[in-house]
Design an enzyme around this catalytic site. Structure first.
Site, mmCIF file in Angstrom:
data_model
loop_
_atom_site.group_PDB
_atom_site.id
_atom_site.type_symbol
_atom_site.label_atom_id
_atom_site.label_comp_id
_atom_site.label_asym_id
_atom_site.label_seq_id
_atom_site.Cartn_x
_atom_site.Cartn_y
_atom_site.Cartn_z
ATOM 1 N N MET A 25 0.850 -1.197 0.000
ATOM 2 C CA MET A 25 0.000 0.000 0.000
ATOM 3 C C MET A 25 0.884 1.244 0.000
ATOM 4 O O MET A 25 1.639 1.476 0.954
ATOM 5 C CB MET A 25 -0.930 0.005 1.219
ATOM 6 C CG MET A 25 -2.076 -0.998 1.097
ATOM 7 S SD MET A 25 -3.249 -0.868 2.439
ATOM 8 C CE MET A 25 -2.343 -1.651 3.755
ATOM 9 N N CYS A 108 -2.489 -0.629 -10.527
ATOM 10 C CA CYS A 108 -2.699 0.705 -9.970
ATOM 11 C C CYS A 108 -3.611 1.539 -10.869
ATOM 12 O O CYS A 108 -3.315 1.724 -12.047
ATOM 13 C CB CYS A 108 -1.370 1.419 -9.770
ATOM 14 S SG CYS A 108 -1.594 3.078 -9.110
HETATM 15 C C1 LIG Z 1 -3.800 3.375 0.498
HETATM 16 C C2 LIG Z 1 -3.638 2.234 -0.463
HETATM 17 C C3 LIG Z 1 -2.500 2.135 -1.218
HETATM 18 C C4 LIG Z 1 -2.316 1.067 -2.108
HETATM 19 N N1 LIG Z 1 -1.147 0.963 -2.798
HETATM 20 C C5 LIG Z 1 -0.922 -0.135 -3.569
HETATM 21 C C6 LIG Z 1 0.342 -0.329 -4.202
HETATM 22 O O1 LIG Z 1 1.284 0.457 -4.061
HETATM 23 N N2 LIG Z 1 0.484 -1.429 -4.968
HETATM 24 C C7 LIG Z 1 -0.525 -2.342 -5.158
HETATM 25 O O2 LIG Z 1 -0.351 -3.335 -5.871
HETATM 26 N N3 LIG Z 1 -1.721 -2.190 -4.554
HETATM 27 C C8 LIG Z 1 -1.933 -1.127 -3.757
HETATM 28 N N4 LIG Z 1 -3.139 -0.997 -3.092
HETATM 29 C C9 LIG Z 1 -4.151 -2.044 -3.230
HETATM 30 C C10 LIG Z 1 -4.040 -3.083 -2.114
HETATM 31 O O3 LIG Z 1 -2.808 -3.775 -2.205
HETATM 32 C C11 LIG Z 1 -5.197 -4.104 -2.160
HETATM 33 O O4 LIG Z 1 -5.141 -4.846 -3.353
HETATM 34 C C12 LIG Z 1 -6.566 -3.423 -2.061
HETATM 35 O O5 LIG Z 1 -6.567 -2.421 -1.058
HETATM 36 C C13 LIG Z 1 -7.679 -4.430 -1.744
HETATM 37 O O6 LIG Z 1 -7.434 -5.107 -0.551
HETATM 38 P P1 LIG Z 1 -8.127 -4.713 0.878
HETATM 39 O O7 LIG Z 1 -9.616 -4.763 0.682
HETATM 40 O O8 LIG Z 1 -7.607 -5.778 1.801
HETATM 41 O O9 LIG Z 1 -7.659 -3.336 1.219
HETATM 42 C C14 LIG Z 1 -3.331 0.087 -2.254
HETATM 43 C C15 LIG Z 1 -4.493 0.200 -1.474
HETATM 44 C C16 LIG Z 1 -4.664 1.248 -0.593
HETATM 45 C C17 LIG Z 1 -5.923 1.310 0.229
#
Ligand SMILES: Cc1cc2nc3c(=O)[nH]c(=O)nc-3n(C[C@H](O)[C@H](O)[C@H](O)COP(=O)(O)O)c2cc1C
Length: 352
Positions: A25, A108
């Site tokens: 993230m 992304c």
């Molecule tokens: C603040 C934030 C930053 C994120 N940055 C990335 C990132 O740098 N690379 C990536 O592959 N996914 C990124 N994601 C996506 C997360 O890795 C994940 O796939 C997504 O939040 C869904 O999972 P969750 O419901 O458990 O949050 C980001 C998500 C959030 C909320």
């Protein structure tokens, strides 16, 4: 039947001790976050996405440097970019620097990234996506994984066509966040798409999206056949959620435990980012942490307004004096030696 998340699995030759992966993230997955995630049960942690162009030109507004600690392994470092040669070069650097896995961001949705042809744009540029994977797989000896969304537009199934192509090109694992780029974080992650992807490839698939509890992890693993679940937002300021997801241990942390983890996190973030950047970076974490531990409502606001992290620490200890001893114990248990700081600019904004 209950699935045991403490069963090891592999990405290529890399053994991952639990079936829980801590999500990359941007603006969150600093070393302090990754280390904490490991302590609470994540079998694999991942850096936030690192710009390949930033590595190449070193002229990006440099917001931070990636650190790798001895206690983080196995660690994936995530790259984003759209030039196969530059991606191969960057991958070689992160491998030399200690990454156990090189992860590529093809998910992304943020415009700053997609307009350069990187991130989610690659979901619908199969040829370039496959070339990027092949170039990176050729450049490094460690396994290459790719993180995808389902596609660009709502309802898209692009990942099902792309996934097998990426495996043919050399991907040793795929992570799917089954939302479209257009959806950003609205609606729900549709893990029936994850199940379809699992049936199409013979490498481990990691299921990302909306997994915030033991019960949900059981359903997602059981219905998709995924090798592991990835947890992102659910772990923000809440390492106890990781313990609950892995072990089903739902015990709420005490106020002292919350304060102690937050103090440790603050100290590590300051060491990593410096006081000035850390104090801005940390503000969102205060709200996230203080949802637990029954802190008085105005307390969060007070912390956000304080000038220095030392003052934050003082207030936390005043509100939970038992935390002082807990922090000492935690610090004694966290190894601090053998750490490398990489000259890799971290892009603080982005997503997947
Ligand atoms: C603040 C934030 C930053 C994120 N940055 C990335 C990132 O740098 N690379 C990536 O592959 N996914 C990124 N994601 C996506 C997360 O890795 C994940 O796939 C997504 O939040 C869904 O999972 P969750 O419901 O458990 O949050 C980001 C998500 C959030 C909320």
């Amino acid at each position: 039947m209950e699935i045991d998340l403490r069963t090891p699995w592999h990405i290529g030759p890399v053994e991952i001790p639990t079936r829980l992966v801590l999500a990359p993230m941007a603006g969150v997955s600093v070393q302090a976050f990754r280390r904490q995630g490991r302590r609470y049960g994540a079998g694999l942690v991942c850096s936030e996405m690192v710009s390949c162009a930033g590595i190449e030109h070193r002229n990006e507004r440099t917001l931070g440097y990636l650190r790798v600690g001895a206690d983080e392994h196995p660690l994936a470092i995530q790259l984003f970019g759209s030039d196969p040669r530059a991606m191969g070069d960057a991958a070689r650097m992160v491998e030399a620097a200690g990454a156990d896995i090189v992860d590529l961001n093809f998910g992304c949705p943020v415009r700053k990234v997609t307009r350069t042809g990187a991130g989610a744009t690659l979901l619908e540029d199969t040829e370039l996506a496959a070339r990027l994977v092949a170039s990176v797989a050729e450049a490094v000896d460690v396994p290459v994984s790719v993180k995808l969304r389902r596609g660009l537009r709502n309802g898209s199934r692009a990942c099902l066509e792309l996934g097998p192509r990426l495996v043919d090109a050399g991907a040793a694992s795929l992570t799917l966040h089954p939302r479209s780029a257009e959806q950003m974080y609205t609606g729900a992650a549709d893990h029936s798409v994850t199940a379809e992807l699992v049936s199409l490839v013979d490498v481990p698939v990691v299921a990302s999206g909306d997994v915030g509890s033991h019960a949900k992890a059981q359903v997602v693993l059981g219905t998709t056949g995924a090798a592991a679940v990835m947890v992102g937002r659910g772990a923000q300021g809440n390492p106890w959620a990781l313990r609950e997801i892995v072990d089903g241990d739902a015990e709420e942390p005490s106020r002292e435990e919350v304060a102690a983890e937050l103090v440790l996190f603050v100290r590590e973030a300051v060491r990593e980012l410096g006081e000035r950047r850390a104090s801005g970076f940390l503000k969102k974490f205060y709200g996230w942490y203080l949802g637990r531990g029954r802190f008085p409502r105005p307390f969060k606001q007070e912390l956000v307004q304080l000038e220095s992290t030392e003052e934050v620490e003082r207030r936390l200890f005043a509100a939970a004096p038992g935390a002082i001893e807990l922090v000492e114990r935690l610090e004694a248990a966290v190894p601090s030696a053998d750490e490398r700081t990489l000259e890799l600019p971290i892009s603080i904004y982005g997503g997947g």
